[in-house]
Design an enzyme around this catalytic site. Structure first.
Site, PDB file in Angstrom:
ATOM      1  N   LYS A  23       0.782  -1.222   0.202  1.00 33.40           N
ATOM      2  CA  LYS A  23       0.037   0.005   0.018  1.00 33.40           C
ATOM      3  C   LYS A  23       0.824   1.321  -0.051  1.00 33.40           C
ATOM      4  CE  LYS A  23      -1.793   1.495   3.947  1.00 33.40           C
ATOM      5  NZ  LYS A  23      -1.388   2.835   4.286  1.00 33.40           N
ATOM      6  N   ASN A  24       1.730   1.241   0.915  1.00 35.02           N
ATOM      7  CA  ASN A  24       2.790   2.444   1.070  1.00 35.02           C
ATOM      8  C   ASN A  24       3.655   2.713  -0.015  1.00 35.02           C
ATOM      9  OD1 ASN A  24       0.963   2.837   3.242  1.00 35.02           O
ATOM     10  ND2 ASN A  24       2.719   2.339   4.628  1.00 35.02           N
ATOM     11  N   ARG A  95      -5.024  10.658   3.880  1.00 32.43           N
ATOM     12  CA  ARG A  95      -3.925  11.881   4.077  1.00 32.43           C
ATOM     13  C   ARG A  95      -2.951  11.614   2.886  1.00 32.43           C
ATOM     14  NH1 ARG A  95      -1.344  12.814   6.316  1.00 32.43           N
ATOM     15  NH2 ARG A  95      -0.377  13.493   7.982  1.00 32.43           N
ATOM     16  N   CYS A 119      -5.249  12.387  12.414  1.00 36.82           N
ATOM     17  CA  CYS A 119      -6.006  11.273  12.318  1.00 36.82           C
ATOM     18  C   CYS A 119      -5.799  10.537  13.632  1.00 36.82           C
ATOM     19  CB  CYS A 119      -5.495  10.476  11.038  1.00 36.82           C
ATOM     20  SG  CYS A 119      -3.852   9.606  11.547  1.00 36.82           S
ATOM     21  N   ARG A 124       0.026  14.440  12.263  1.00 33.22           N
ATOM     22  CA  ARG A 124       0.174  14.427  11.106  1.00 33.22           C
ATOM     23  C   ARG A 124       0.758  15.625  10.523  1.00 33.22           C
ATOM     24  NH1 ARG A 124      -1.402   9.098   9.818  1.00 33.22           N
ATOM     25  NH2 ARG A 124       0.402   9.172   8.290  1.00 33.22           N
ATOM     26  N   PRO A 125       1.510  16.453  10.751  1.00 33.10           N
ATOM     27  CA  PRO A 125       1.865  17.783  10.239  1.00 33.10           C
ATOM     28  C   PRO A 125       2.806  17.494   8.799  1.00 33.10           C
ATOM     29  CG  PRO A 125       3.397  17.225  12.152  1.00 33.10           C
ATOM     30  CD  PRO A 125       2.374  16.152  11.984  1.00 33.10           C
ATOM     31  N   ASP A 127       4.786  20.029   7.728  1.00 34.13           N
ATOM     32  CA  ASP A 127       5.664  21.235   7.581  1.00 34.13           C
ATOM     33  C   ASP A 127       7.087  20.770   6.920  1.00 34.13           C
ATOM     34  OD1 ASP A 127       5.989  19.305  10.015  1.00 34.13           O
ATOM     35  OD2 ASP A 127       7.494  20.434  10.601  1.00 34.13           O
ATOM     36  N   LEU A 128       7.489  19.602   6.947  1.00 41.99           N
ATOM     37  CA  LEU A 128       8.753  19.043   6.368  1.00 41.99           C
ATOM     38  C   LEU A 128       8.529  19.053   4.852  1.00 41.99           C
ATOM     39  CD1 LEU A 128       9.908  16.456   8.701  1.00 41.99           C
ATOM     40  CD2 LEU A 128      10.630  18.928   8.617  1.00 41.99           C
ATOM     41  N   ASP A 309       4.259   0.735  12.047  1.00 38.73           N
ATOM     42  CA  ASP A 309       3.030  -0.019  11.212  1.00 38.73           C
ATOM     43  C   ASP A 309       2.925  -1.308  11.982  1.00 38.73           C
ATOM     44  OD1 ASP A 309       3.122   1.732   8.136  1.00 38.73           O
ATOM     45  OD2 ASP A 309       2.878   2.393  10.153  1.00 38.73           O
ATOM     46  N   VAL A 331       7.693   7.081  16.851  1.00 36.99           N
ATOM     47  CA  VAL A 331       7.283   7.652  15.588  1.00 36.99           C
ATOM     48  C   VAL A 331       6.034   8.537  15.586  1.00 36.99           C
ATOM     49  CG1 VAL A 331       6.783   7.206  13.033  1.00 36.99           C
ATOM     50  CG2 VAL A 331       8.568   6.045  14.484  1.00 36.99           C
ATOM     51  N   ARG A 401      -8.753  -0.695   4.567  1.00 34.91           N
ATOM     52  CA  ARG A 401      -8.132   0.342   3.937  1.00 34.91           C
ATOM     53  C   ARG A 401      -6.440  -0.099   3.476  1.00 34.91           C
ATOM     54  NH1 ARG A 401      -8.161   6.354   6.420  1.00 34.91           N
ATOM     55  NH2 ARG A 401      -6.665   6.418   4.988  1.00 34.91           N
TER      56      ARG A 401
HETATM   57  C1  EPZ Z   1       3.985   7.157   6.093  1.00 36.35           C
HETATM   58  O1  EPZ Z   1       3.465   7.847   6.730  1.00 36.35           O
HETATM   59  C2  EPZ Z   1       3.056   5.699   5.987  1.00 36.35           C
HETATM   60  N1  EPZ Z   1       2.092   6.177   5.019  1.00 36.35           N
HETATM   61  C3  EPZ Z   1       2.611   5.385   7.422  1.00 36.35           C
HETATM   62  O2  EPZ Z   1       1.818   4.113   7.340  1.00 36.35           O
HETATM   63  C4  EPZ Z   1       3.906   4.807   8.467  1.00 36.35           C
HETATM   64  O3  EPZ Z   1       3.353   4.756   9.448  1.00 36.35           O
HETATM   65  C5  EPZ Z   1       4.797   6.324   8.331  1.00 36.35           C
HETATM   66  O4  EPZ Z   1       5.167   6.555   6.804  1.00 36.35           O
HETATM   67  C6  EPZ Z   1       6.134   5.855   9.116  1.00 36.35           C
HETATM   68  O5  EPZ Z   1       6.572   4.877   8.782  1.00 36.35           O
HETATM   69  C7  EPZ Z   1       2.117   6.210   3.933  1.00 36.35           C
HETATM   70  O6  EPZ Z   1       3.430   5.693   3.494  1.00 36.35           O
HETATM   71  C8  EPZ Z   1       1.161   6.112   3.094  1.00 36.35           C
HETATM   72  P1  EPZ Z   1       6.113  10.201   8.251  1.00 36.35           P
HETATM   73  P2  EPZ Z   1       3.896   9.466   6.560  1.00 36.35           P
HETATM   74  O7  EPZ Z   1       6.110  11.221   7.277  1.00 36.35           O
HETATM   75  O8  EPZ Z   1       4.524   9.664   5.588  1.00 36.35           O
HETATM   76  C9  EPZ Z   1       6.552  13.452  11.455  1.00 36.35           C
HETATM   77  C10 EPZ Z   1      -0.039   2.733   7.631  1.00 36.35           C
HETATM   78  O9  EPZ Z   1      -0.584   2.299   8.684  1.00 36.35           O
HETATM   79  N2  EPZ Z   1       6.455  14.447  10.576  1.00 36.35           N
HETATM   80  O10 EPZ Z   1       7.413   9.418   8.192  1.00 36.35           O
HETATM   81  O11 EPZ Z   1       2.916  10.424   6.936  1.00 36.35           O
HETATM   82  C11 EPZ Z   1       5.041  12.827  11.875  1.00 36.35           C
HETATM   83  O12 EPZ Z   1       4.176  13.508  12.620  1.00 36.35           O
HETATM   84  C12 EPZ Z   1       0.432   4.152   7.648  1.00 36.35           C
HETATM   85  O13 EPZ Z   1       0.102   2.216   6.672  1.00 36.35           O
HETATM   86  C13 EPZ Z   1       6.417  15.903  10.875  1.00 36.35           C
HETATM   87  O14 EPZ Z   1       6.514  16.192  11.995  1.00 36.35           O
HETATM   88  O15 EPZ Z   1       4.913   9.405   7.931  1.00 36.35           O
HETATM   89  C14 EPZ Z   1       5.364  11.722  12.424  1.00 36.35           C
HETATM   90  O16 EPZ Z   1       5.377  11.652  13.739  1.00 36.35           O
HETATM   91  C15 EPZ Z   1       0.122   5.001   9.013  1.00 36.35           C
HETATM   92  N3  EPZ Z   1       6.351  16.737   9.686  1.00 36.35           N
HETATM   93  C16 EPZ Z   1       6.752  11.268  11.941  1.00 36.35           C
HETATM   94  O17 EPZ Z   1       7.148  12.478  11.316  1.00 36.35           O
HETATM   95  C17 EPZ Z   1       6.236  16.383   8.381  1.00 36.35           C
HETATM   96  O18 EPZ Z   1       6.190  17.210   7.340  1.00 36.35           O
HETATM   97  C18 EPZ Z   1       6.557  10.099  10.760  1.00 36.35           C
HETATM   98  O19 EPZ Z   1       5.915  10.755   9.618  1.00 36.35           O
HETATM   99  C19 EPZ Z   1       6.007  15.151   8.247  1.00 36.35           C
HETATM  100  C20 EPZ Z   1       6.037  13.950   9.162  1.00 36.35           C
END
Ligand code: EPZ
Length: 422
Positions: A23-24, A95, A119, A124-125, A127-128, A309, A331, A401
């Site tokens: 999925k991811n 998202r 969610c 889930r910001p 900003d990066l 996950d 995380v 999902r």
């Molecule tokens: C991806 O989400 C996955 N989703 C998530 O899977 C997975 O849990 C996550 O990566 C971590 O491995 C998809 O790929 C569609 P992140 P993503 O940006 O990209 C913070 C599932 O169950 N952050 O690595 O949203 C954030 O708040 C889903 O399949 C910022 O602060 O994850 C979090 O604490 C759930 N600012 C951490 O980083 C940003 O701009 C990890 O988020 C972006 C993220």
């Protein structure tokens, strides 16, 4: 129509299960298909509601998609993108829709996407993502809950990510692939799904090196071309890990096929630590267990650490292990939604800040529980396979999902899960 699972405990799961596409991995690749004006075909695409939501989203922007012959293949033709604005209603469902921002900005110099809300698992910001677009020269405007990014041209830049965010790495990589000059992305995510996306982008003319390491170099190219390319999506390491825990929690013997052993190493290592046998062969990965499992401590980390996950699913296993385990979720800030429901099944779990202390119990008991999010829902299914008595799980749309009929797949291995309309 809301549906629920009725799970009757089943004893040991036995047999073989083929793992589907990730999925991811497919979600960012579907967004990346917007970068090229020629058709491209994706194979091994899983049949999941999140994938359908992303397909509907890119079609709402003007892309055309159609089934491409064999099962799990889809052809996308983004030659005629008619809108640069993703709708609030569609982004609210998924998202990951925010991942269309990079491709639209790169190809058309503009993108308008609703700020994705938080969610169940956290705020889930993004900003990066936005800092990366700005570093490439985009103007970022926030108004009325939407983010608009505009840029006449994007120029390559050196970007250091404060956190190895998966989504930010993907979005910035897709924006940089058409920028002028070189972009160096440092402290980026190294998940296998990043590598799959980079491989797809390179197959349509991108020039990306270093994916899978913490520094990715992207040489901008003037345009991408994808005439008749076919890209096969990597297997889903989280689906695989979920079935590995299903075999362990039921003291079963299950072989997973179409799985990449390297991608599930952290889960394999943790299963072995708690007395579960895992054997890798050319046929796949065999997981079997005929003894009581032990307690273990677990900390979720970006890849190659233990995947967040898989945290909820593993908690269900540790809830019935002998001894005290501590799970630390580093995380996401709120990813223990399954704890309340597991406690209703008799688990003894105490949350202290970002850690959950689990006192293993002999048995869990079946009752009514509700899935709050995708992986918490999967954890409840795993616990129910083992519990004494019948468990009713509502909110299973969360599970659909990210799993292609988890009920049918587990039933193939000997489980007894009925899907009924509430
Ligand atoms: C991806 O989400 C996955 N989703 C998530 O899977 C997975 O849990 C996550 O990566 C971590 O491995 C998809 O790929 C569609 P992140 P993503 O940006 O990209 C913070 C599932 O169950 N952050 O690595 O949203 C954030 O708040 C889903 O399949 C910022 O602060 O994850 C979090 O604490 C759930 N600012 C951490 O980083 C940003 O701009 C990890 O988020 C972006 C993220």
């Amino acid at each position: 129509m809301a549906e629920k699972f009725i799970v009757t405990p089943c004893g040991a799961l036995r047999g073989s299960i083929e793992i589907g596409g990730a999925k991811n991995a497919v979600l960012p690749v579907l967004a990346a298909a917007l970068l090229t004006e020629q058709p491209c075909t994706l194979q091994n695409v899983p049949s999941l509601s999140d994938v359908e939501s992303m397909r509907v989203l890119i079609e709402s922007l003007g892309a055309k998609t159609r089934a491409a012959g064999e099962k799990g293949s889809i052809t996308i033709d983004a030659s005629d993108v008619t809108s640069l604005e993703a709708s609030y209603e569609l982004v609210g469902k998924l998202r990951a829709s925010f991942l269309v921002m990079g491709p639209l900005l790169a190809r058309f110099g503009q993108a308008k996407v609703p700020l994705p809300g938080g969610c169940a698992i956290g705020s889930r910001p993004v900003d990066l993502h936005l800092k990366g677009f700005a570093a490439l020269g985009a103007d970022i405007d926030h108004s009325h809950g939407f983010v608009t990014a505009t840029a006449n041209t994007l120029k390559g830049a050196k970007i250091y990510l404060d956190f190895p965010s998966v989504g930010a790495t993907e979005n910035i990589m897709m924006a940089a692939v058409l920028a002028e000059g070189q972009t160096v992305l440092e402290n980026c995510a190294i998940e296998p799904e990043i590598v799959d996306l980079a491989n797809f982008l390179n197959s349509i003319g991108g020039k990306i090196r270093g994916a899978g390491t913490d520094t990715i170099k992207i040489e901008g190219v003037p345009r991408l071309h994808s005439q008749n390319i076919k890209h096969s999506i990597i297997p889903d390491r989280i689906e695989a890990g979920t079935f590995m825990v299903a075999a362990a929690i039921t003291r079963g013997d299950v072989t997973l096929t179409n799985v990449l052993a390297d991608h599930v190493k952290p889960v394999t290592a943790k299963l072995k630590e708690v007395n579960v046998s895992v054997e890798e062969s050319d046929d796949g990965i065999r997981v079997f267990c005929d003894t009581d499992t032990k307690a273990a401590d677990l900390k979720t980390l970006p890849y190659p650490g233990f995947p967040t996950d898989m945290q909820a699913q593993f908690m269900s296993l540790l809830a019935t292990a002998g001894g005290t385990s501590v799970i630390t979720e580093t995380v996401f800030e709120n990813r223990f939604m399954q704890v309340g429901e597991l406690k209703r099944m008799g688990a003894e779990i105490k949350i202290e800040s970002r850690s959950a202390i689990i006192e293993g119990v002999k048995n869990l008991t079946g009752t009514q529980v509700a899935a709050s999010d995708l992986r918490a829902g999967a954890a409840l299914v795993l616990a129910a396979l083992r519990a004494e008595g019948i468990t009713e799980i509502t909110g299973i749309h969360h599970i659909d999902r990210g799993y292609d009929r988890l009920d049918l797949q587990l039933n193939q291995l000997g489980a007894d899960i009925k899907r009924i309309i509430e």
